[in-house]
Scaffold this motif. Structure first.
Motif, PDB file in Angstrom:
ATOM      1  N   GLN A   8       0.841  -1.287  -0.006  1.00 13.05           N
ATOM      2  CA  GLN A   8      -0.144   0.056  -0.023  1.00 13.05           C
ATOM      3  C   GLN A   8       0.865   1.433   0.025  1.00 13.05           C
ATOM      4  OE1 GLN A   8      -3.069   0.083  -0.497  1.00 13.05           O
ATOM      5  NE2 GLN A   8      -3.721  -2.184  -0.402  1.00 13.05           N
ATOM      6  N   ILE A   9       2.025   1.205   0.680  1.00 15.59           N
ATOM      7  CA  ILE A   9       2.768   2.422   0.832  1.00 15.59           C
ATOM      8  C   ILE A   9       3.466   2.754  -0.588  1.00 15.59           C
ATOM      9  CG2 ILE A   9       4.957   3.359   1.674  1.00 15.59           C
ATOM     10  CD1 ILE A   9       4.229   2.006   4.394  1.00 15.59           C
ATOM     11  N   VAL A  10       3.954   1.609  -1.120  1.00 13.15           N
ATOM     12  CA  VAL A  10       4.720   1.812  -2.481  1.00 13.15           C
ATOM     13  C   VAL A  10       3.871   1.945  -3.703  1.00 13.15           C
ATOM     14  CG1 VAL A  10       6.546   0.676  -3.874  1.00 13.15           C
ATOM     15  CG2 VAL A  10       6.576   0.396  -1.533  1.00 13.15           C
ATOM     16  N   ILE A  11       2.860   1.489  -3.560  1.00 10.77           N
ATOM     17  CA  ILE A  11       1.797   1.756  -4.802  1.00 10.77           C
ATOM     18  C   ILE A  11       1.502   2.942  -4.911  1.00 10.77           C
ATOM     19  CG2 ILE A  11      -0.431   0.878  -3.648  1.00 10.77           C
ATOM     20  CD1 ILE A  11       0.952   0.063  -7.283  1.00 10.77           C
ATOM     21  N   ARG A  12       1.206   3.615  -3.655  1.00 17.08           N
ATOM     22  CA  ARG A  12       0.576   4.852  -3.581  1.00 17.08           C
ATOM     23  C   ARG A  12       1.405   5.876  -3.918  1.00 17.08           C
ATOM     24  NH1 ARG A  12      -2.503   4.800   2.411  1.00 17.08           N
ATOM     25  NH2 ARG A  12      -4.328   3.303   1.831  1.00 17.08           N
ATOM     26  N   ARG A  13       2.843   5.940  -3.712  1.00 21.82           N
ATOM     27  CA  ARG A  13       3.789   6.635  -4.185  1.00 21.82           C
ATOM     28  C   ARG A  13       4.361   6.485  -5.567  1.00 21.82           C
ATOM     29  NH1 ARG A  13       8.334   6.011   0.803  1.00 21.82           N
ATOM     30  NH2 ARG A  13       6.859   7.014   2.672  1.00 21.82           N
ATOM     31  N   SER A  14       4.075   5.120  -6.304  1.00 22.84           N
ATOM     32  CA  SER A  14       4.321   4.931  -7.445  1.00 22.84           C
ATOM     33  C   SER A  14       3.284   5.635  -8.369  1.00 22.84           C
ATOM     34  CB  SER A  14       4.291   3.489  -7.714  1.00 22.84           C
ATOM     35  OG  SER A  14       2.752   3.077  -7.795  1.00 22.84           O
ATOM     36  N   ILE A  15       1.975   5.744  -7.779  1.00 21.89           N
ATOM     37  CA  ILE A  15       0.995   6.456  -8.672  1.00 21.89           C
ATOM     38  C   ILE A  15       1.112   7.981  -8.340  1.00 21.89           C
ATOM     39  CG2 ILE A  15      -1.656   7.056  -8.607  1.00 21.89           C
ATOM     40  CD1 ILE A  15      -2.043   4.281  -7.345  1.00 21.89           C
ATOM     41  N   LYS A  16       1.650   8.456  -7.267  1.00 21.19           N
ATOM     42  CA  LYS A  16       1.889   9.630  -7.035  1.00 21.19           C
ATOM     43  C   LYS A  16       2.621  10.392  -7.836  1.00 21.19           C
ATOM     44  CE  LYS A  16       3.260  13.299  -3.455  1.00 21.19           C
ATOM     45  NZ  LYS A  16       3.546  13.361  -1.830  1.00 21.19           N
ATOM     46  N   ILE A  17       4.106   9.637  -8.226  1.00 20.96           N
ATOM     47  CA  ILE A  17       5.076  10.207  -8.805  1.00 20.96           C
ATOM     48  C   ILE A  17       5.089   9.531 -10.376  1.00 20.96           C
ATOM     49  CG2 ILE A  17       6.509  10.970  -6.921  1.00 20.96           C
ATOM     50  CD1 ILE A  17       8.058   8.328  -7.261  1.00 20.96           C
ATOM     51  N   LYS A  18       4.053   8.708 -10.805  1.00 24.85           N
ATOM     52  CA  LYS A  18       4.081   8.349 -11.865  1.00 24.85           C
ATOM     53  C   LYS A  18       5.471   7.369 -12.427  1.00 24.85           C
ATOM     54  CE  LYS A  18       0.470  10.765 -12.781  1.00 24.85           C
ATOM     55  NZ  LYS A  18      -1.076  10.316 -12.579  1.00 24.85           N
ATOM     56  N   SER A  19       5.588   6.387 -11.410  1.00 30.39           N
ATOM     57  CA  SER A  19       6.757   5.618 -11.831  1.00 30.39           C
ATOM     58  C   SER A  19       6.476   4.115 -12.005  1.00 30.39           C
ATOM     59  CB  SER A  19       7.663   5.550 -10.500  1.00 30.39           C
ATOM     60  OG  SER A  19       8.880   4.888 -10.627  1.00 30.39           O
ATOM     61  N   ASN A  20       6.650   3.402 -13.179  1.00 27.76           N
ATOM     62  CA  ASN A  20       6.561   2.089 -13.425  1.00 27.76           C
ATOM     63  C   ASN A  20       7.555   1.130 -12.480  1.00 27.76           C
ATOM     64  OD1 ASN A  20       4.483   2.281 -15.242  1.00 27.76           O
ATOM     65  ND2 ASN A  20       5.820   2.651 -17.110  1.00 27.76           N
ATOM     66  N   SER A  21       8.670   1.646 -12.474  1.00 26.92           N
ATOM     67  CA  SER A  21       9.614   0.671 -11.597  1.00 26.92           C
ATOM     68  C   SER A  21       9.113   0.648 -10.057  1.00 26.92           C
ATOM     69  CB  SER A  21      11.075   1.261 -11.511  1.00 26.92           C
ATOM     70  OG  SER A  21      11.257   2.450 -11.110  1.00 26.92           O
ATOM     71  N   LEU A  22       8.628   1.990  -9.586  1.00 28.43           N
ATOM     72  CA  LEU A  22       8.092   1.753  -8.362  1.00 28.43           C
ATOM     73  C   LEU A  22       6.892   0.970  -8.400  1.00 28.43           C
ATOM     74  CD1 LEU A  22       8.182   5.094  -6.191  1.00 28.43           C
ATOM     75  CD2 LEU A  22       9.703   3.029  -6.014  1.00 28.43           C
ATOM     76  N   LYS A  23       6.121   0.988  -9.305  1.00 31.03           N
ATOM     77  CA  LYS A  23       4.879   0.108  -9.433  1.00 31.03           C
ATOM     78  C   LYS A  23       5.297  -1.351  -9.506  1.00 31.03           C
ATOM     79  CE  LYS A  23       1.386   1.455 -11.890  1.00 31.03           C
ATOM     80  NZ  LYS A  23       0.627   2.041 -12.789  1.00 31.03           N
TER      81      LYS A  23
END
Length: 288
Positions: A130-145
């Motif tokens: 939940q922490i990482v997916i929210r941040r990936s959506i926030k900054i539009k990062s595929n690698s974080l997703k």
């Protein structure tokens, strides 16, 4: 820059968590006689290497443009995502192979305490997701997703192991391999998640036109600039956490070159101010 720093801090968070969990899973799996937990530990070890690759990729992708890379190094991010997907597939294949080997080899029932360990792991992994997916959506990062789905796939594997061990303990002798079958089921989820991670990264590398919402916003903002009568072509390419834009803007046909040039600069500045994630913005002026 804040987005890029947030991405790096998030990957470090994942990396430290994966190291701790891999250690816990191996210890619990060996002493608790559960291959499902050991398989989980194997996946976490691969997750550690994947997190290191994502961290390296993000640091490289965040390097500023240079003479050889005028659009920056953002394309490194989806390329690293491809490598992460390979790690997931290797992880799934390893778990599947070892599970089949254990199904064919008789072994003892798992220990009761492994269920408590798995319960804690599932909770932590879902929180991490939940922490990482929210941040990936926030900054539009595929690698974080991709990093987020690593956590989710780990949680799914642990849930499967929890069910398998529960079945083995409840039904007793003859069901020793239940956690091994559970690990095989988890493999299917990991492969499916691998595809979900791979597809957006491929889209980014191929510059697919799937930015309709952003294009609409760009057109809306453009009309707020004095002198802009409308917009025509709008092409967007995503590179890492930035979007590069080519936009055709309509102005009055009797304006001088200088006046058209000034409007283009006003439009570019307006877009980059209103949409911080934009990188290069190229404005082509056309007569209305």
């Amino acid at each position: 820059m804040p987005n890029k720093n947030l991405a790096i801090r998030t990957v470090i968070f994942s990396l430290l968590g994966n190291i701790a969990l891999a250690t816990i899973k191996f210890i619990a799996g060996i002493f608790g006689n559960s291959y499902a937990l050991i398989a989980d530990g194997i996946e976490s070890v691969l997750d550690v290497f994947a997190s290191v690759l994502v961290l390296i990729g993000l640091r490289y992708a965040n390097r500023p443009p240079d003479e050889n890379h005028p659009y920056g190094h953002g394309k490194a991010e989806p390329l690293i995502t491809f490598v992460v997907v390979v790690f997931l597939i290797v992880s799934a294949s390893t778990i599947a192979y070892q599970s089949i080997q254990h199904i064919l080899t008789p072994h003892e029932l798992p220990e009761n305490f492994t269920l408590w360990v798995l319960g804690a792991i599932i909770l932590w992994k879902e929180i991490s997701y939940q922490i990482v997916i929210r941040r990936s959506i926030k900054i539009k990062s595929n690698s974080l997703k991709a990093e987020a789905w690593h956590h989710r796939s780990d949680a799914i594997t642990s849930i499967a192991a929890f069910i398998g061990i529960s079945v083995a303990l409840y039904f007793g002798e003859g069901y020793e391999s239940a956690d091994d079958y559970a690990a095989l089921i988890a493999v299917l989820f990991i492969v499916y998640n691998s595809y979900k991670i791979f597809r957006p990264a491929l889209s980014e590398v191929m510059d697919e036109n799937n930015h309709d919402e952003l294009i609409s916003r760009i057109r809306e903002i453009s009309l707020q600039v004095k002198g802009v009568k409308g917009t025509e072509k709008c092409f967007i390419r995503k590179a890492g956490m930035e979007y590069h834009v080519d936009l055709h803007a309509h102005v009055e046909g009797d304006l001088t070159v200088t006046e058209g040039h000034d409007i283009a600069h006003l439009l570019k500045d307006k877009l980059q101010k209103e949409i911080p994630q934009l990188g290069h913005v190229l404005i082509h002026i056309e007569p209305a």
